[in-house]
Design a protein around this motif. Structure first.
Motif, PDB file in Angstrom:
ATOM      1  N   HIS A 244      -2.097  79.989 -12.374  1.00  0.00           N
ATOM      2  CA  HIS A 244      -2.892  78.904 -11.918  1.00  0.00           C
ATOM      3  C   HIS A 244      -3.263  77.891 -13.234  1.00  0.00           C
ATOM      4  CE1 HIS A 244      -6.423  76.533 -10.738  1.00  0.00           C
ATOM      5  NE2 HIS A 244      -7.144  76.831 -11.946  1.00  0.00           N
ATOM      6  N   THR A 245      -3.296  78.490 -14.400  1.00  0.00           N
ATOM      7  CA  THR A 245      -3.812  77.805 -15.603  1.00  0.00           C
ATOM      8  C   THR A 245      -2.692  76.967 -15.956  1.00  0.00           C
ATOM      9  OG1 THR A 245      -5.052  79.322 -16.304  1.00  0.00           O
ATOM     10  CG2 THR A 245      -4.512  77.715 -17.994  1.00  0.00           C
ATOM     11  N   ILE A 246      -1.218  77.506 -15.948  1.00  0.00           N
ATOM     12  CA  ILE A 246      -0.019  76.716 -16.121  1.00  0.00           C
ATOM     13  C   ILE A 246       0.119  75.549 -15.639  1.00  0.00           C
ATOM     14  CG2 ILE A 246       2.505  76.755 -16.029  1.00  0.00           C
ATOM     15  CD1 ILE A 246       2.303  79.704 -16.577  1.00  0.00           C
ATOM     16  N   LEU A 247      -0.340  75.319 -14.451  1.00  0.00           N
ATOM     17  CA  LEU A 247      -0.171  73.986 -13.741  1.00  0.00           C
ATOM     18  C   LEU A 247      -1.619  73.346 -13.733  1.00  0.00           C
ATOM     19  CD1 LEU A 247       1.081  72.036 -11.637  1.00  0.00           C
ATOM     20  CD2 LEU A 247       0.471  73.500  -9.615  1.00  0.00           C
ATOM     21  N   TYR A 248      -2.656  74.077 -13.532  1.00  0.00           N
ATOM     22  CA  TYR A 248      -3.869  73.262 -13.923  1.00  0.00           C
ATOM     23  C   TYR A 248      -4.175  72.493 -15.104  1.00  0.00           C
ATOM     24  CZ  TYR A 248      -8.777  71.662 -13.033  1.00  0.00           C
ATOM     25  OH  TYR A 248      -9.886  71.239 -13.175  1.00  0.00           O
ATOM     26  N   ALA A 249      -3.838  72.841 -16.236  1.00  0.00           N
ATOM     27  CA  ALA A 249      -4.132  72.616 -17.613  1.00  0.00           C
ATOM     28  C   ALA A 249      -3.265  71.417 -17.873  1.00  0.00           C
ATOM     29  CB  ALA A 249      -3.721  73.754 -18.898  1.00  0.00           C
ATOM     30  N   TYR A 250      -2.141  71.350 -17.099  1.00  0.00           N
ATOM     31  CA  TYR A 250      -1.169  70.133 -17.426  1.00  0.00           C
ATOM     32  C   TYR A 250      -1.050  69.468 -16.169  1.00  0.00           C
ATOM     33  CZ  TYR A 250       0.136  72.602 -21.748  1.00  0.00           C
ATOM     34  OH  TYR A 250      -0.025  73.212 -22.981  1.00  0.00           O
ATOM     35  N   ILE A 251      -2.208  69.261 -15.248  1.00  0.00           N
ATOM     36  CA  ILE A 251      -1.821  68.643 -14.027  1.00  0.00           C
ATOM     37  C   ILE A 251      -1.567  66.963 -14.081  1.00  0.00           C
ATOM     38  CG2 ILE A 251      -4.648  68.338 -13.726  1.00  0.00           C
ATOM     39  CD1 ILE A 251      -1.783  68.929 -11.013  1.00  0.00           C
ATOM     40  N   ALA A 252      -2.564  66.547 -15.352  1.00  0.00           N
ATOM     41  CA  ALA A 252      -2.543  65.058 -15.736  1.00  0.00           C
ATOM     42  C   ALA A 252      -0.835  64.787 -16.037  1.00  0.00           C
ATOM     43  CB  ALA A 252      -3.410  64.888 -16.647  1.00  0.00           C
ATOM     44  N   THR A 253      -0.294  65.629 -16.828  1.00  0.00           N
ATOM     45  CA  THR A 253       0.898  65.412 -17.214  1.00  0.00           C
ATOM     46  C   THR A 253       1.970  65.640 -16.025  1.00  0.00           C
ATOM     47  OG1 THR A 253       0.619  66.264 -19.267  1.00  0.00           O
ATOM     48  CG2 THR A 253       2.932  66.236 -18.711  1.00  0.00           C
ATOM     49  N   TYR A 254       1.774  66.513 -15.261  1.00  0.00           N
ATOM     50  CA  TYR A 254       2.499  66.817 -14.068  1.00  0.00           C
ATOM     51  C   TYR A 254       2.449  65.302 -13.058  1.00  0.00           C
ATOM     52  CZ  TYR A 254       4.354  68.695  -9.757  1.00  0.00           C
ATOM     53  OH  TYR A 254       5.236  68.894  -8.435  1.00  0.00           O
ATOM     54  N   LEU A 255       1.190  65.138 -12.742  1.00  0.00           N
ATOM     55  CA  LEU A 255       1.090  64.177 -11.810  1.00  0.00           C
ATOM     56  C   LEU A 255       1.848  62.711 -12.471  1.00  0.00           C
ATOM     57  CD1 LEU A 255      -2.506  64.590 -10.565  1.00  0.00           C
ATOM     58  CD2 LEU A 255      -0.577  64.942  -9.259  1.00  0.00           C
ATOM     59  N   ASP A 256       1.792  62.532 -13.732  1.00  0.00           N
ATOM     60  CA  ASP A 256       2.086  61.449 -14.375  1.00  0.00           C
ATOM     61  C   ASP A 256       3.686  61.258 -14.096  1.00  0.00           C
ATOM     62  OD1 ASP A 256       2.107  58.754 -16.002  1.00  0.00           O
ATOM     63  OD2 ASP A 256       2.889  59.992 -17.474  1.00  0.00           O
ATOM     64  N   ASP A 257       4.230  62.509 -14.313  1.00  0.00           N
ATOM     65  CA  ASP A 257       5.725  62.540 -13.956  1.00  0.00           C
ATOM     66  C   ASP A 257       6.295  62.485 -12.709  1.00  0.00           C
ATOM     67  OD1 ASP A 257       5.843  63.030 -17.002  1.00  0.00           O
ATOM     68  OD2 ASP A 257       6.246  65.199 -16.761  1.00  0.00           O
ATOM     69  N   ILE A 258       5.282  62.720 -11.638  1.00  0.00           N
ATOM     70  CA  ILE A 258       6.008  62.477 -10.403  1.00  0.00           C
ATOM     71  C   ILE A 258       5.541  61.318  -9.839  1.00  0.00           C
ATOM     72  CG2 ILE A 258       6.087  64.874  -9.753  1.00  0.00           C
ATOM     73  CD1 ILE A 258       3.552  64.726  -8.203  1.00  0.00           C
ATOM     74  N   GLY A 259       4.926  60.109 -10.528  1.00  0.00           N
ATOM     75  CA  GLY A 259       4.626  58.966 -10.442  1.00  0.00           C
ATOM     76  C   GLY A 259       2.989  58.854  -9.782  1.00  0.00           C
ATOM     77  N   LEU A 260       2.240  59.655  -9.994  1.00  0.00           N
ATOM     78  CA  LEU A 260       0.802  59.816  -9.627  1.00  0.00           C
ATOM     79  C   LEU A 260      -0.032  59.991 -10.850  1.00  0.00           C
ATOM     80  CD1 LEU A 260       1.295  62.226  -6.558  1.00  0.00           C
ATOM     81  CD2 LEU A 260       0.988  59.605  -6.564  1.00  0.00           C
ATOM     82  N   GLY A 261       0.269  59.396 -11.700  1.00  0.00           N
ATOM     83  CA  GLY A 261      -0.652  59.569 -12.977  1.00  0.00           C
ATOM     84  C   GLY A 261      -1.970  58.911 -12.788  1.00  0.00           C
ATOM     85  N   GLY A 262      -2.140  57.711 -12.183  1.00  0.00           N
ATOM     86  CA  GLY A 262      -3.171  57.080 -11.842  1.00  0.00           C
ATOM     87  C   GLY A 262      -3.954  57.799 -10.836  1.00  0.00           C
ATOM     88  N   SER A 263      -3.834  58.844 -10.329  1.00  0.00           N
ATOM     89  CA  SER A 263      -4.786  59.478  -9.231  1.00  0.00           C
ATOM     90  C   SER A 263      -5.036  60.955  -9.631  1.00  0.00           C
ATOM     91  CB  SER A 263      -3.579  59.616  -7.882  1.00  0.00           C
ATOM     92  OG  SER A 263      -3.199  58.587  -7.456  1.00  0.00           O
ATOM     93  N   THR A 264      -5.029  61.129 -10.752  1.00  0.00           N
ATOM     94  CA  THR A 264      -5.590  62.353 -11.212  1.00  0.00           C
ATOM     95  C   THR A 264      -6.974  62.850 -10.885  1.00  0.00           C
ATOM     96  OG1 THR A 264      -4.153  62.481 -13.236  1.00  0.00           O
ATOM     97  CG2 THR A 264      -5.844  63.891 -13.335  1.00  0.00           C
ATOM     98  N   GLY A 265      -7.861  61.915 -11.075  1.00  0.00           N
ATOM     99  CA  GLY A 265      -9.235  62.093 -10.781  1.00  0.00           C
ATOM    100  C   GLY A 265      -9.418  62.448  -9.240  1.00  0.00           C
ATOM    101  N   LEU A 266      -8.760  61.556  -8.494  1.00  0.00           N
ATOM    102  CA  LEU A 266      -8.756  61.853  -6.934  1.00  0.00           C
ATOM    103  C   LEU A 266      -8.019  63.255  -6.593  1.00  0.00           C
ATOM    104  CD1 LEU A 266      -9.448  60.943  -4.247  1.00  0.00           C
ATOM    105  CD2 LEU A 266      -7.245  59.626  -4.090  1.00  0.00           C
TER     106      LEU A 266
END
Length: 425
Positions: A244-266
């Motif tokens: 869980h932590t591998i993905l959650y700790a870097y969720i902002a980076t992951y979302l940015d890489d798939i084009g959803l960097g502005g949606s991290t809060g949502l």
């Protein structure tokens, strides 16, 4: 597991069962006291994760890089991992309310020092102290919630107490980040101190006290490991939390890489909402379906990881994956703490302390492994890694059907059965 010796030991300190009974003598949960525990869980979780949303401002004021400031989260986890076991053993004879108040006071001190410090070294010491307080709190809170509730409502009591985790992650971190952007990061930490002071008085007024262990009953960790069922639960804790932590700790980076960097809060808000739903489901069904819920949670997170791995180009499916992730993960803290408490029996406090230690080792490890994967392969490796790690988790839960993850909790009566007998009778 609530044993006969537990009942005898707690009877004098437990609240009058009539005071939590409704008409006809039906026992109910002590909601006001459980909400105090949920607030303690909220403070514990938010204290750990709040720097993640305040790193740029903190790094400027402390005069260090953002990566160095990020280690304020790591040192918190290290403080918990290093001290949870020895402090739990050293304080096993303390009365539970005194120990809980000590942990809460530790949070107030650490967050205050963090808020006023302009020296990086002092800030790191304060964060380590916060981690120590967290080690005491995590080893204590689940068992506290169990002891405050009638046997047939223990699952709901623990779920209510653990609800502070997703609330902190989905609402607390965004709110703290907004407050930090608006009034400064120091105000965000001082607000945590103010909430902690309120919680201190709340616990004094509303939370019942319980005795600790007798001097001759102090926990022996190695003996606890030999109890059937404890080791499988600890293994599942280590690997599941790591995944869980591998993905959650870097969720902002992951979302940015798939084009959803502005949606991290949502995305975090959706994840938190699904997690709250998961906690409600687990609280209602944990007595009847402990094993099934644990398998189901792991499978849901695995399916979410698979969707992110192969279909992340679809925004709609990303949100579907996040909902499945939250539904699978939200009840996991309650499930694992219940499982290890039931398996540990008379050594439940020791088992809980081990779980807390491994949980924080896994969190620190998730940050390290995720960073290595990010540099070596890229964020697209995160979902595949999560999926790979969850395969042995599911296998161990299925294997440990007799001890560790039984289908039904070894308590009676069930939630919808005859109310538990009055322990004073």
């Amino acid at each position: 597991m609530s044993t006969a010796s537990d009942t005898a030991r707690d009877a004098a300190a437990a609240p009058d069962p009539k005071s939590s009974a409704g008409e006809g003598g039906e026992q109910k949960l002590p909601l006001f006291a459980l909400l105090a525990l949920a607030t303690a869980v909220f403070i514990t979780s938010l204290t750990e994760t709040l720097p993640a949303g305040l790193l740029p401002a903190m790094s400027r004021d402390l005069g260090v890089s953002e990566s160095a400031t990020g280690q304020t989260v790591t040192v918190y986890a290290i403080g918990t991992a290093l001290t949870a076991l020895p402090l739990t053993a050293a304080t096993s004879a303390w009365r539970r309310k005194k120990l809980l108040l000590t942990a809460v006071a530790g949070f107030a001190l650490a967050n205050t020092v963090t808020a006023v410090s302009s020296v990086y070294g002092l800030t790191m010491v304060a964060r380590f102290v916060a981690g120590v307080a967290a080690g005491l709190a995590w080893a204590l809170l689940a068992g506290y919630a169990r002891r405050m509730a009638p046997v047939h409502l223990q699952g709901k009591a623990m779920a209510m107490a653990m609800a502070g985790i997703p609330v902190a992650l989905s609402l607390g971190v965004p709110a703290g980040t907004f407050l930090g952007d608006w009034l400064g990061w120091r105000v965000a930490f001082l607000s945590m101190t103010a909430l902690t002071v309120v919680l201190f008085g709340w616990i004094l007024a509303a939370v019942p006290d319980f005795p600790g262990q007798a001097r001759g009953e102090r926990p022996r960790m190695l003996r606890t490991l030999r109890i059937p069922g404890v080791t499988p639960v600890l293994f599942v804790t280590l690997v599941f939390v790591l995944a869980h932590t591998i993905l959650y700790a870097y969720i902002a980076t992951y979302l940015d890489d798939i084009g959803l960097g502005g949606s991290t809060g949502l995305v975090l808000l959706v994840f938190g909402g699904a997690s709250l739903a998961s906690i409600w489901i687990v609280g209602a069904q944990i007595n009847r379906r402990l094993r099934g819920l644990t398998v189901g949670g792991a499978v849901l997170v695995a399916v979410a990881a698979a969707l992110l791995a192969v279909l992340s180009d679809s925004t709609a499916l990303v949100y579907v994956a996040v909902v499945l992730w939250g539904l699978g993960w939200g009840g996991v803290p309650t499930l694992l703490q219940t499982a290890v408490g039931d398996a540990g029996g008379d050594h439940a406090d020791s088992a809980q302390a081990m779980l807390v230690t491994l949980w924080n080792v896994a969190m620190a490890g998730g940050g390290i492994v995720g960073g290595i994967l990010l540099d070596a392969v890229g964020s697209e490796s995160f979902p595949w890694t999560v999926l790979l790690l969850l395969l042995p988790v599911i296998a161990v839960v299925l294997y440990a059907r007799r001890a560790g993850f039984p289908e039904h909790r070894p308590v009676a009566p069930a939630e919808d059965a005859v109310p538990a007998p009055d322990p004073a009778a």
